[in-house]
Enzyme design. Structure first.
Site, PDB file in Angstrom:
ATOM      1  CD1 TRP A   1       0.245   0.767   3.157  1.00  0.00           C
ATOM      2  CD2 TRP A   1      -0.020  -1.556   3.005  1.00  0.00           C
ATOM      3  NE1 TRP A   1       0.686  -0.248   5.033  1.00  0.00           N
ATOM      4  CE2 TRP A   1       0.571  -1.548   4.586  1.00  0.00           C
ATOM      5  CE3 TRP A   1      -1.011  -3.469   2.455  1.00  0.00           C
ATOM      6  CZ2 TRP A   1       0.536  -3.024   5.221  1.00  0.00           C
ATOM      7  CZ3 TRP A   1      -0.371  -4.101   3.496  1.00  0.00           C
ATOM      8  CH2 TRP A   1       0.728  -3.918   4.605  1.00  0.00           C
TER       9      TRP A   1
ATOM     10  CD  GLU B   1      -3.727   3.264   7.580  1.00  0.00           C
ATOM     11  OE1 GLU B   1      -3.625   2.702   8.950  1.00  0.00           O
ATOM     12  OE2 GLU B   1      -2.779   3.767   6.885  1.00  0.00           O
TER      13      GLU B   1
ATOM     14  CG  LEU C   1      -8.125  -9.821   7.660  1.00  0.00           C
ATOM     15  CD1 LEU C   1      -6.218  -9.667   7.480  1.00  0.00           C
ATOM     16  CD2 LEU C   1      -7.950  -8.710   6.691  1.00  0.00           C
TER      17      LEU C   1
ATOM     18  CE1 TYR D   1     -12.054  -8.002  16.949  1.00  0.00           C
ATOM     19  CE2 TYR D   1      -9.791  -6.688  16.113  1.00  0.00           C
ATOM     20  CZ  TYR D   1     -10.601  -7.719  17.284  1.00  0.00           C
ATOM     21  OH  TYR D   1     -10.618  -7.454  18.781  1.00  0.00           O
TER      22      TYR D   1
ATOM     23  CE1 TYR E   1      -3.228   4.745  12.430  1.00  0.00           C
ATOM     24  CE2 TYR E   1      -4.836   3.612  11.669  1.00  0.00           C
ATOM     25  CZ  TYR E   1      -3.574   4.144  12.102  1.00  0.00           C
ATOM     26  OH  TYR E   1      -2.206   2.939  10.960  1.00  0.00           O
TER      27      TYR E   1
ATOM     28  CG  ASP F   1      -1.557   3.119  15.535  1.00  0.00           C
ATOM     29  OD1 ASP F   1      -0.161   3.903  16.123  1.00  0.00           O
ATOM     30  OD2 ASP F   1      -0.643   2.157  14.838  1.00  0.00           O
TER      31      ASP F   1
END
Length: 345
Positions: free
Chosen positions: A20, A33, A76, A78, A116, A134
């Site tokens: 990225w 992010e 991954l 969440y 954040y 963060d």
DNA sequence: AACGCGGGGCT
DNA sequence: AGCCCAGCGTT
């Protein structure tokens, strides 16, 4: 003399080559992010590349079917992140013509974007003087200032943002944000072993001068996890495995799972459980127990492998082939131990 | 303010 | 076994 110049100099020489960081459009920065929230860089790299191939821009993300979306995020964790990501993409298409808004306040309104992430996208993608605090930055700043405040307290984060805002260097806001984070990831690392000998800010660091690096950051201990006993059923019929869709809210929302029941079921109880699904077992064999640790709960799982009598009624289950299991259905990692023999990839 | 939400790597 | 990770949303 401040920390900004030596930090930027260090970053220029030591920054990692990450996917990225090439072609860093607002969309790519945003997706990265979101993926990086509570997730390590090494874990994100491959997911990011694959995700950008499947959804190279905001409109294509908005149009992706849910099943494809969850499959891209499988493993991954969440998973609400990816649902919010698409929700935001649809909103961006309808409200901003498919573009990311170039303001902190507007970014903050997007689902899944908090202080954040809004600061990170604003500074990295748009060069705006918005701090992005963060866990890395909190650790760096608490050590730098020898501040014993609890970093789990939202007030501490707001204070840190306020302290950093006037330091944001015009023209290099994105580098400054990434430099602080990179320093936390590579030098000012957690676990009480910071590499102060190679730190560009050692001379500015109050904790280091006091030889108290290990004392920071301070964090209130977390409550213990609860343990849940589960019994998983590996239901086989004509070479296919039964899967069940999880509820749309809560743990592992909307992902597929092996059918399971609370408690540790005996063979007799497992037979009853199979029948409660509208199926007739022919033979049951115990599977090796497995444990899966989430943040707040621990699953202690036993399992039964079940051969079934041919029955037409699928009863809210889908019957997946090995290929469909690999390529179509999104399953949490927790079930992987029970699927080894079917997914020997 | 406290809690729910994944998964993995490191000590 | 515990800690932490480029945190956010809900209650």
């Amino acid at each position: 003399m401040g920390i900004v110049e030596p930090l930027l100099l260090w970053y220029g020489k030591n920054k990692r080559d990450l996917p990225w960081r090439h072609n860093c459009t607002p969309y790519r920065v945003w997706v990265s992010e979101i993926m990086l929230q509570q997730t390590r860089v090494e874990a994100v790299k491959n997911y990011f590349v694959r995700f950008l191939q499947a959804a190279p821009d905001i409109p294509s993300l908005a149009d992706l079917p849910e099943e494809k979306l969850l499959k891209l995020w499988e493993g991954l964790g969440y998973y609400s992140r990816v649902r919010n990501l698409q929700k935001a993409a649809k909103l961006l298409v309808s409200r901003y013509g498919g573009q990311m808004p170039a303001s902190y306040a507007q970014l903050l309104e997007l689902p899944g974007v908090g202080s954040y992430t809004a600061g990170a996208v604003a500074s990295i993608a748009f060069g705006l003087p918005c701090p992005a605090v963060d866990g890395n930055v909190l650790r760096v700043w608490m050590r730098l200032t020898a501040d014993g405040a609890d970093i789990a307290d939202p007030h501490t984060k707001r204070q840190t943002e306020a302290a950093l805002r006037p330091l944001m260097p015009v023209g290099r806001c994105g580098d400054f944000t990434q430099a602080l984070i990179e320093l936390g990831a590579l030098v000012c690392v957690p676990n009480a072993t910071p590499k102060c000998a190679v730190c560009p800010l050692a001379d500015f660091c109050k904790a280091h001068r006091q030889k108290e690096e290990q004392c920071y950051p301070v964090k209130k201990p977390k409550p213990p996890r609860r343990v849940e006993q589960r019994t998983i059923l590996l239901l086989e019929q004509a070479g296919r495995i039964a899967l069940r869709k999880r509820p749309a809210k809560g743990l592992l929302a909307s992902l597929w799972e092996l059918p399971g029941f609370d408690g540790t079921l005996s063979q007799e109880q497992a037979i009853a459980a199979v029948r409660s699904l509208g199926l007739e077992p022919v033979r049951l064999q115990p599977l090796a127990p497995a444990k899966h640790i989430f943040t707040h709960v621990e699953w202690h799982m036993t399992g039964w492998q079940v051969q079934l009598a041919p029955l037409p009624d699928t009863h809210r289950l889908v019957w997946a082939t090995e290929q469909e299991l690999r390529e179509r259905y999104s399953l949490p990692s927790a079930f992987r131990p029970f699927l080894q023999k079917f997914l020997q990839t």
